[in-house]
Design a protein around this motif. Sequence first.
Motif, PDB file in Angstrom:
ATOM      1  N   CYS A 137      27.831 -25.781 -24.810  1.00 55.23           N
ATOM      2  CA  CYS A 137      26.732 -25.672 -25.773  1.00 55.23           C
ATOM      3  C   CYS A 137      27.224 -26.089 -27.160  1.00 55.23           C
ATOM      4  O   CYS A 137      28.263 -25.616 -27.621  1.00 55.23           O
ATOM      5  CB  CYS A 137      26.212 -24.236 -25.803  1.00 55.23           C
ATOM      6  N   CYS A 165      27.255 -22.605 -29.362  1.00 52.72           N
ATOM      7  CA  CYS A 165      28.085 -21.418 -29.113  1.00 52.72           C
ATOM      8  C   CYS A 165      29.258 -21.695 -28.176  1.00 52.72           C
ATOM      9  O   CYS A 165      30.000 -20.765 -27.838  1.00 52.72           O
ATOM     10  CB  CYS A 165      27.225 -20.270 -28.581  1.00 52.72           C
ATOM     11  N   CYS A 214      22.106 -23.416 -21.683  1.00 49.05           N
ATOM     12  CA  CYS A 214      22.872 -22.328 -22.294  1.00 49.05           C
ATOM     13  C   CYS A 214      21.956 -21.097 -22.266  1.00 49.05           C
ATOM     14  O   CYS A 214      20.799 -21.205 -22.656  1.00 49.05           O
ATOM     15  CB  CYS A 214      23.232 -22.675 -23.743  1.00 49.05           C
ATOM     16  N   LYS A 256      21.725 -18.714 -24.139  1.00 44.70           N
ATOM     17  CA  LYS A 256      21.281 -18.308 -25.478  1.00 44.70           C
ATOM     18  C   LYS A 256      20.472 -19.401 -26.183  1.00 44.70           C
ATOM     19  O   LYS A 256      19.513 -19.126 -26.884  1.00 44.70           O
ATOM     20  CB  LYS A 256      22.536 -17.982 -26.309  1.00 44.70           C
ATOM     21  N   HIS A 257      20.877 -20.686 -25.997  1.00 43.47           N
ATOM     22  CA  HIS A 257      20.280 -21.764 -26.783  1.00 43.47           C
ATOM     23  C   HIS A 257      19.397 -22.729 -25.998  1.00 43.47           C
ATOM     24  O   HIS A 257      18.962 -23.747 -26.527  1.00 43.47           O
ATOM     25  CB  HIS A 257      21.382 -22.523 -27.533  1.00 43.47           C
TER      26      HIS A 257
HETATM   27 ZN   LIG Z   1      24.614 -21.775 -26.767  1.00 44.13          ZN
END
Ligand SMILES: [Zn+2]
Length: 326
Positions: free
Chosen positions: A232, A235, A258, A260-261
Amino acid sequence: MNYIVFDLEWNQPYSNDISFMKRTKMPIRGEIIQIGAVKLNEQLDIVDTFTVYIKPKFLTSMHKHVKKLTGITQNELNMGVPFVLAYNNFKLWCGDDYMLLSWGVDDILMLRENLLLHTMKSVDYHQWADIQVLYSYERHGIVKQFSLASAVKDLGVTNDKLSAHNALHDAIFTAHVCQKIDLNRALMHYDVVRKEAPNPFLYPPGLIFFMYENFLEKKRIVYDRKGRISFCPYCQHRLESTNPERMQGDYYLSIGICPKHGEFAIQLKVGKYTNSSGESRFYLTKVLSHSTDEIIKLYTEKSALNREKERRYQERRRLQLEQKKG
Ligand SMILES: [Zn+2]
């Protein structure tokens, strides 16, 4: 609102040379050396023209093919202005309320690449229309790639003072095409028609670029660990990635996630180059950008098509083997 019909000429690296991509850290195909443009008012009258020569930052010597095609000399190139200055002047000339128009997708792709290279604000999807698509649909009822020269001939546009492969002259030719096809009417159903044509705005600007060199064989490069494993850009979490699918020619796409993203488009391209010892080798480039619904849709469609092609191939092989046995 005014219409800005533009055309570009660009310098390009030699096909076996990867140093341009290494220096720019982008999978970029060329550097713009001329912008030519015509301003049309809403009645499609030509109200002004613009042209500028640009001094390239990376590809400082003219490719012999480009020189032959455009007639732009090394001297003219050296006298050009830097891209940032040239483009700012162009924007100033465009004014506040305008729509960009160009013939086919090559010029807008090149413009977007060069804007990214110089970290300048890009053009967005709704600011631009493809005259090639509009012409093709208006005159032939289909979306097909016609050359500007053939359209000019078809519509009876003549101008002895103009020559092809000069950015300003090509922009003037394209402006005449706009006048002949009645641009205002053609644009009314453009949103529907453009969906049938290749979209040069499909991929958002790249976030990271990687290049891997020195592969001896072309086969299966995209399945190499370097291509398959991505992280990513925000992160560094390792992305959960789908298989690379061939989009066309040497271009492949996979989707990485990802937690989170979200989703990223992973564009892969395989190419050939000559190393410092004069030997042929292969490289792999990888660009990560954000993904979109349109990219996911394309990836899904291509996956299904590729599986179907493989199934048919296996079927043919099975039949051939059976025939041999029988
Ligand atoms: Zn990420």
